[in-house]
Design a protein around this motif. Structure first.
Motif, mmCIF file in Angstrom:
data_model
loop_
_atom_site.group_PDB
_atom_site.id
_atom_site.type_symbol
_atom_site.label_atom_id
_atom_site.label_comp_id
_atom_site.label_asym_id
_atom_site.label_seq_id
_atom_site.Cartn_x
_atom_site.Cartn_y
_atom_site.Cartn_z
ATOM 1 N N GLY A 3 -9.444 61.971 64.526
ATOM 2 C CA GLY A 3 -10.041 60.871 63.786
ATOM 3 C C GLY A 3 -11.525 61.016 63.524
ATOM 4 N N LEU A 4 -12.177 59.893 63.344
ATOM 5 C CA LEU A 4 -13.600 59.887 63.014
ATOM 6 C C LEU A 4 -14.459 60.563 64.089
ATOM 7 C CD1 LEU A 4 -15.530 58.917 60.769
ATOM 8 C CD2 LEU A 4 -15.853 56.818 62.090
ATOM 9 N N PRO A 5 -14.174 60.393 65.378
ATOM 10 C CA PRO A 5 -14.966 61.119 66.372
ATOM 11 C C PRO A 5 -14.907 62.638 66.180
ATOM 12 C CG PRO A 5 -13.786 59.336 67.432
ATOM 13 C CD PRO A 5 -13.256 59.423 66.026
ATOM 14 N N ALA A 6 -13.724 63.172 65.845
ATOM 15 C CA ALA A 6 -13.605 64.609 65.619
ATOM 16 C C ALA A 6 -14.400 65.026 64.381
ATOM 17 C CB ALA A 6 -12.134 64.994 65.459
ATOM 18 N N TRP A 7 -14.360 64.188 63.355
ATOM 19 C CA TRP A 7 -15.141 64.466 62.139
ATOM 20 C C TRP A 7 -16.629 64.581 62.477
ATOM 21 C CZ3 TRP A 7 -14.583 65.784 57.160
ATOM 22 C CH2 TRP A 7 -15.606 65.476 56.257
ATOM 23 N N GLU A 8 -17.116 63.656 63.281
ATOM 24 C CA GLU A 8 -18.535 63.689 63.637
ATOM 25 C C GLU A 8 -18.849 64.882 64.529
ATOM 26 O OE1 GLU A 8 -20.487 59.546 63.785
ATOM 27 O OE2 GLU A 8 -18.515 59.260 64.736
ATOM 28 N N ARG A 9 -17.951 65.228 65.444
ATOM 29 C CA ARG A 9 -18.178 66.408 66.286
ATOM 30 C C ARG A 9 -18.259 67.677 65.457
ATOM 31 N NH1 ARG A 9 -13.480 64.566 69.347
ATOM 32 N NH2 ARG A 9 -14.173 63.042 70.896
ATOM 33 N N ALA A 10 -17.509 67.706 64.355
ATOM 34 C CA ALA A 10 -17.489 68.881 63.485
ATOM 35 C C ALA A 10 -18.666 68.909 62.513
ATOM 36 C CB ALA A 10 -16.169 68.934 62.716
ATOM 37 N N GLY A 11 -19.566 67.937 62.633
ATOM 38 C CA GLY A 11 -20.735 67.906 61.762
ATOM 39 C C GLY A 11 -20.514 67.201 60.450
ATOM 40 N N GLY A 12 -19.406 66.470 60.329
ATOM 41 C CA GLY A 12 -19.120 65.754 59.100
ATOM 42 C C GLY A 12 -20.055 64.585 58.898
ATOM 43 N N LYS A 13 -20.377 64.320 57.665
ATOM 44 C CA LYS A 13 -21.283 63.223 57.321
ATOM 45 C C LYS A 13 -20.551 61.891 57.443
ATOM 46 C CE LYS A 13 -24.225 61.600 53.506
ATOM 47 N NZ LYS A 13 -24.635 61.853 52.102
ATOM 48 N N VAL A 14 -21.272 60.875 57.883
ATOM 49 C CA VAL A 14 -20.765 59.505 57.946
ATOM 50 C C VAL A 14 -21.766 58.607 57.223
ATOM 51 C CG1 VAL A 14 -20.252 57.558 59.469
ATOM 52 C CG2 VAL A 14 -19.488 59.847 60.086
ATOM 53 N N ILE A 15 -21.279 57.721 56.377
ATOM 54 C CA ILE A 15 -22.155 56.814 55.653
ATOM 55 C C ILE A 15 -21.756 55.371 55.934
ATOM 56 C CG2 ILE A 15 -22.661 58.482 53.830
ATOM 57 C CD1 ILE A 15 -20.719 56.950 52.017
ATOM 58 N N ALA A 16 -22.716 54.474 55.786
ATOM 59 C CA ALA A 16 -22.481 53.052 56.018
ATOM 60 C C ALA A 16 -22.427 52.309 54.692
ATOM 61 C CB ALA A 16 -23.584 52.487 56.903
ATOM 62 N N LEU A 74 -17.680 49.455 57.494
ATOM 63 C CA LEU A 74 -19.008 49.269 56.900
ATOM 64 C C LEU A 74 -20.093 49.914 57.762
ATOM 65 C CD1 LEU A 74 -18.754 45.561 55.704
ATOM 66 C CD2 LEU A 74 -18.723 47.616 54.268
ATOM 67 N N ASP A 75 -19.883 49.929 59.067
ATOM 68 C CA ASP A 75 -20.871 50.534 59.965
ATOM 69 C C ASP A 75 -20.925 52.052 59.800
ATOM 70 O OD1 ASP A 75 -21.518 48.061 60.970
ATOM 71 O OD2 ASP A 75 -20.240 48.244 62.750
ATOM 72 N N GLY A 76 -19.829 52.661 59.400
ATOM 73 C CA GLY A 76 -19.835 54.103 59.196
ATOM 74 C C GLY A 76 -18.455 54.649 58.919
ATOM 75 N N HIS A 77 -18.326 55.420 57.814
ATOM 76 C CA HIS A 77 -17.035 56.007 57.443
ATOM 77 C C HIS A 77 -17.260 57.340 56.750
ATOM 78 C CE1 HIS A 77 -18.346 53.491 53.988
ATOM 79 N NE2 HIS A 77 -17.921 54.533 53.282
ATOM 80 N N ILE A 78 -16.198 58.091 56.572
ATOM 81 C CA ILE A 78 -16.294 59.352 55.843
ATOM 82 C C ILE A 78 -16.575 59.048 54.374
ATOM 83 C CG2 ILE A 78 -15.051 61.456 55.177
ATOM 84 C CD1 ILE A 78 -13.397 61.175 57.718
ATOM 85 N N PRO A 79 -17.530 59.724 53.768
ATOM 86 C CA PRO A 79 -17.846 59.436 52.361
ATOM 87 C C PRO A 79 -16.605 59.520 51.470
ATOM 88 C CG PRO A 79 -19.509 60.883 53.302
ATOM 89 C CD PRO A 79 -18.430 60.760 54.336
ATOM 90 N N GLY A 80 -16.446 58.505 50.638
ATOM 91 C CA GLY A 80 -15.317 58.453 49.718
ATOM 92 C C GLY A 80 -14.081 57.782 50.256
ATOM 93 N N ALA A 81 -14.085 57.460 51.548
ATOM 94 C CA ALA A 81 -12.903 56.827 52.147
ATOM 95 C C ALA A 81 -12.774 55.378 51.690
ATOM 96 C CB ALA A 81 -12.975 56.891 53.668
ATOM 97 N N VAL A 82 -11.534 54.938 51.584
ATOM 98 C CA VAL A 82 -11.197 53.562 51.238
ATOM 99 C C VAL A 82 -10.662 52.871 52.485
ATOM 100 C CG1 VAL A 82 -9.718 52.080 49.818
ATOM 101 C CG2 VAL A 82 -10.637 54.205 48.865
ATOM 102 N N PHE A 83 -11.140 51.668 52.767
ATOM 103 C CA PHE A 83 -10.608 50.941 53.916
ATOM 104 C C PHE A 83 -9.230 50.379 53.592
ATOM 105 C CE2 PHE A 83 -9.877 47.119 56.472
ATOM 106 C CZ PHE A 83 -9.953 47.688 57.729
ATOM 107 N N VAL A 84 -8.296 50.541 54.534
ATOM 108 C CA VAL A 84 -6.927 50.054 54.386
ATOM 109 C C VAL A 84 -6.671 49.037 55.496
ATOM 110 C CG1 VAL A 84 -4.494 50.691 54.488
ATOM 111 C CG2 VAL A 84 -6.125 52.179 53.309
ATOM 112 N N ASP A 85 -6.212 47.865 55.115
ATOM 113 C CA ASP A 85 -6.000 46.781 56.067
ATOM 114 C C ASP A 85 -4.565 46.793 56.596
ATOM 115 O OD1 ASP A 85 -7.168 44.125 57.148
ATOM 116 O OD2 ASP A 85 -5.182 43.600 56.422
ATOM 117 N N MET A 86 -4.443 46.921 57.906
ATOM 118 C CA MET A 86 -3.123 46.987 58.528
ATOM 119 C C MET A 86 -2.297 45.734 58.243
ATOM 120 S SD MET A 86 -0.978 48.605 60.596
ATOM 121 C CE MET A 86 -2.002 49.797 61.475
#
Length: 277
Positions: free
Chosen positions: A123-136, A41-53
């Motif tokens: 993972g998500l850190p690499a996405w952000e380094r590459a300029g990928g958008k993150v939404i909450a 909820l704090d931040g994910h790649i747009p369109g991603a679905v949370f999966v519970d381990m």
């Protein structure tokens, strides 16, 4: 058949191309960190679905089966459809811990016959380094998928097979747990006799990316020869090891029950120290 890994740059291009859909699964989980849903909820790649381990990628824990037993395929199929996966879809899984959790989803979906599954390298850190958008915040529920899952597409072993493994049995836990110096969660400390210590964290660079295929191949070849099988504490980080082996071109079997199952069975022997025996 997809590559094991996809870079953040390649994922951005693939999403921007407007071609066939890519299903994004956010699998943020770590031992001792129950806040994966909040991280999403704090931040994910747009369109991603949370999966519970705990509830979607594992059956209920038990001493007889371990802390994260494999889910029944019918349950996994129900969950995969709720994530919006349709037959033939490409799936990309990610977390924020170098793929340590996401690899469990990668492995289970490959085991269940989904062909095009990749782990977002870094993972998500690499996405952000590459300029990928993150939404909450929340995402709309995806349209239900229709994927049909069939089990048995990745090699699996049980405790008896691990006990008599003729080849290379890798213990993917931290070295101090392998040696029996500490055991924070399971009932006995040590390792399966004959297993070789191969901590999963050493598959990664300091920045949380998988090492190159050549580096991984050199690492694993240094442990020995023969058919390869992997276990960890509960079958989660061992999936990361299987992914790293696959990236290096080496097939490996997974022991899903892992140490959490083995150490709960008093009939199973335990070795300690730095040597396999």
């Amino acid at each position: 058949m997809s590559a094991v890994l996809i870079s953040a740059e390649d994922l951005r291009e693939r999403l921007a191309s407007g071609g066939s859909p890519v299903r994004l699964l956010d699998v943020r989980w770590a031992l001792g960190d129950p806040d994966g849903p909040q991280h999403y909820l704090d931040g994910h790649i747009p369109g991603a679905v949370f999966v519970d381990m705990e509830t979607e990628l594992a059956a209920p824990a038990s001493p007889a089966k371990g802390r994260h037993p494999m889910p029944e395929v019918a349950h996994l199929q129900k969950c995969a459809r709720s994530w919006g996966i349709r037959g033939g879809d490409a799936v990309v899984v990610y977390d924020a811990t170098g793929g340590m959790a996401a690899a469990r989803a990668w492995w289970l979906l490959k085991w269940a016959g989904v062909q095009d599954v990749s782990i977002l390298d870094g993972g998500l850190p690499a996405w952000e380094r590459a300029g990928g958008k993150v939404i909450a915040g929340e995402e709309p529920d995806p349209e239900a998928g229709d994927v049909v899952l069939t089990p048995g597409n990745m090699p699996v072993i049980d405790a008896d097979a691990a006990a008599g493994w003729q080849g290379l049995l890798l213990d993917a836990r931290a070295g101090e747990r392998y040696r029996g110096e500490v055991e924070p969660i399971d009932p006995r400390a040590g390792h399966i006799p004959g297993a070789v210590s191969a901590p999963t964290a050493e598959n990664l660079t300091a920045d949380g990316y998988f090492k190159t295929a050549d580096e991984l191949r050199s690492r694993f070849e240094g442990f020995g020869t023969g058919p390869v099988a992997v276990y960890c504490g509960s079958g989660v980080t061992a999936a990361h090891q299987v992914a790293a082996l696959a990236a290096a071109g080496i097939e490996a079997s997974l022991y899903p029950g892992s140490w959490s199952q083995w150490s709960n069975d008093p009939k199973r022997p335990v070795a300690t120290g730095s040597e396999p025996a």
